[in-house]
Design an enzyme around this catalytic site. Structure first.
Site, PDB file in Angstrom:
ATOM      1  CG  HIS A  12      -2.011   1.025   1.167  1.00 21.83           C
ATOM      2  ND1 HIS A  12      -3.360   0.691   1.151  1.00 21.83           N
ATOM      3  CD2 HIS A  12      -1.976   2.376   1.101  1.00 21.83           C
ATOM      4  CE1 HIS A  12      -4.082   1.798   1.088  1.00 21.83           C
ATOM      5  NE2 HIS A  12      -3.254   2.840   1.069  1.00 21.83           N
ATOM      6  CD  GLU A 200      -7.229   6.327   5.079  1.00 15.06           C
ATOM      7  OE1 GLU A 200      -6.137   6.906   5.184  1.00 15.06           O
ATOM      8  OE2 GLU A 200      -7.838   6.214   3.999  1.00 15.06           O
TER       9      GLU A 200
END
Length: 335
Positions: A12, A200
């Site tokens: 990521h 998130e």
């Protein structure tokens, strides 16, 4: 423990959040691009979180300047090459770089040219360094749905040539997955693997919907499953990998400290956690720094790291051949 020498995998990492500041300055001068400052120490404040940041939206403001210098084939190729060069120096053996092609059309490049340029940079670095890279295409959630369809359709020709997956990124609103069902259905039909930014920014239910509605195989961040029992259970039962980015999570105020980050709880409970940087420049970090912080504040051991490394191998969208090579590095994971 010397984390620098250990083999690493990065799943990521945003290209536009990981530029060298020197490169931003160099390109800006070369291409006559206005910057708020041409002094390196001052410019760092505009592209990195130096002291404080209050939210994900404030964090995302740091991408404005980097994207200004990412509007030509030459610059995109250079920046992709330099990212792999930098992570190879940190002993990263495999990286999945992600970026949103539609952020790079300001000077007339089309989506195919943009993707091709980044792939060229990745492939050039692979020839020179002991690293393998693949590309994840991002669809921006702050753009309209037709834009997402455009990225999926035009990027499909690069599947098998370096492009491996599709992602939804940018700010996170509750229940966003419902808008993208048809987009991700097409992506799956085209042969893309699927990873989705979700959970998130405080909405654990988004992880549940990303898996159930969008067929997400991996989740970007996903940390707020801690507040949604149903999402937590699904992630654990389906063995869905989480691309966790601890320092970034602190910067976006998801958590106040490394000690309060749920990463170790997830790991101990058998959640398939991986550790990533998110944005090397914006968060002023590397995989080595992430591991050092987790060792210092959370007691990350060499045994824990071996689990994290193998999690990343299995979770990666790499070919079976590349995965076998990556597994061979496990013998190097010693204290």
């Amino acid at each position: 423990m010397n984390f620098k020498k250990l083999p690493k995998i990065e799943l990521h990492c945003h290209l536009d959040g990981s530029l060298r500041v020197d490169t931003i300055l160099d390109i800006a001068k070369k291409d006559n691009i206005h910057l708020p400052s041409y002094n390196k120490k001052e410019l760092i404040n505009y592209v990195s979180i130096m002291d404080d940041c209050n939210s994900l939206d404030e964090y995302l403001n740091k991408f404005f300047i980097p994207n200004k210098v990412m509007q030509t084939k030459e610059n995109l190729k250079r920046i992709a090459f330099e990212l792999l060069e930098d992570v190879a120096a940190d002993n990263v053996k495999y990286i999945e770089v992600r970026f949103a092609p539609l952020l790079h059309v300001e000077k007339g490049l089309n989506i195919e040219e943009i993707i091709e340029s980044v792939l060229e940079g990745i492939k050039e670095a692979e020839k020179l360094y002991d690293i393998k890279g693949n590309l994840i295409l991002g669809c921006m959630r702050n753009m309209d749905i037709p834009s997402a369809f455009e990225v999926v359709k035009k990027g499909a020709k690069f599947i098998g040539k370096g492009v491996v997956a599709i992602d939804l990124c940018a700010g996170e609103e509750p229940h966003f997955p419902g808008k993208y069902i048809e987009v991700l259905k097409l992506a799956k039909e085209c042969g893309y693997r699927i990873t989705i930014h979700a959970g998130e920014a405080g909405v654990g239910e988004n992880v549940l919907e990303a898996i159930n509605l969008l067929n997400a195989e991996r989740i970007g961040h996903g940390i707020y499953i801690k507040d949604c029992a149903e999402a937590y259970k699904l992630v654990k039962e389906k063995n869905i990998p989480l691309e966790v980015c601890p320092t970034s999570n602190l910067h976006t105020k998801a958590f106040e400290s490394y000690e309060t980050h749920p990463f170790m709880d997830f790991l101990k409970d058998g959640i398939k956690v991986t550790i990533n940087t998110d944005n090397m420049t914006v968060s002023n970090t590397t995989i080595t720094k992430e591991l050092e912080m987790l060792n210092k504040f959370c007691g990350l051991s060499i045994g824990d790291y071996k689990i994290l490394y193998l999690n990343a191998v299995e979770a990666s969208f790499a070919s079976s051949e590349t995965k076998e090579v990556l597994k061979s590095y496990v013998k190097e994971i010693t204290a």
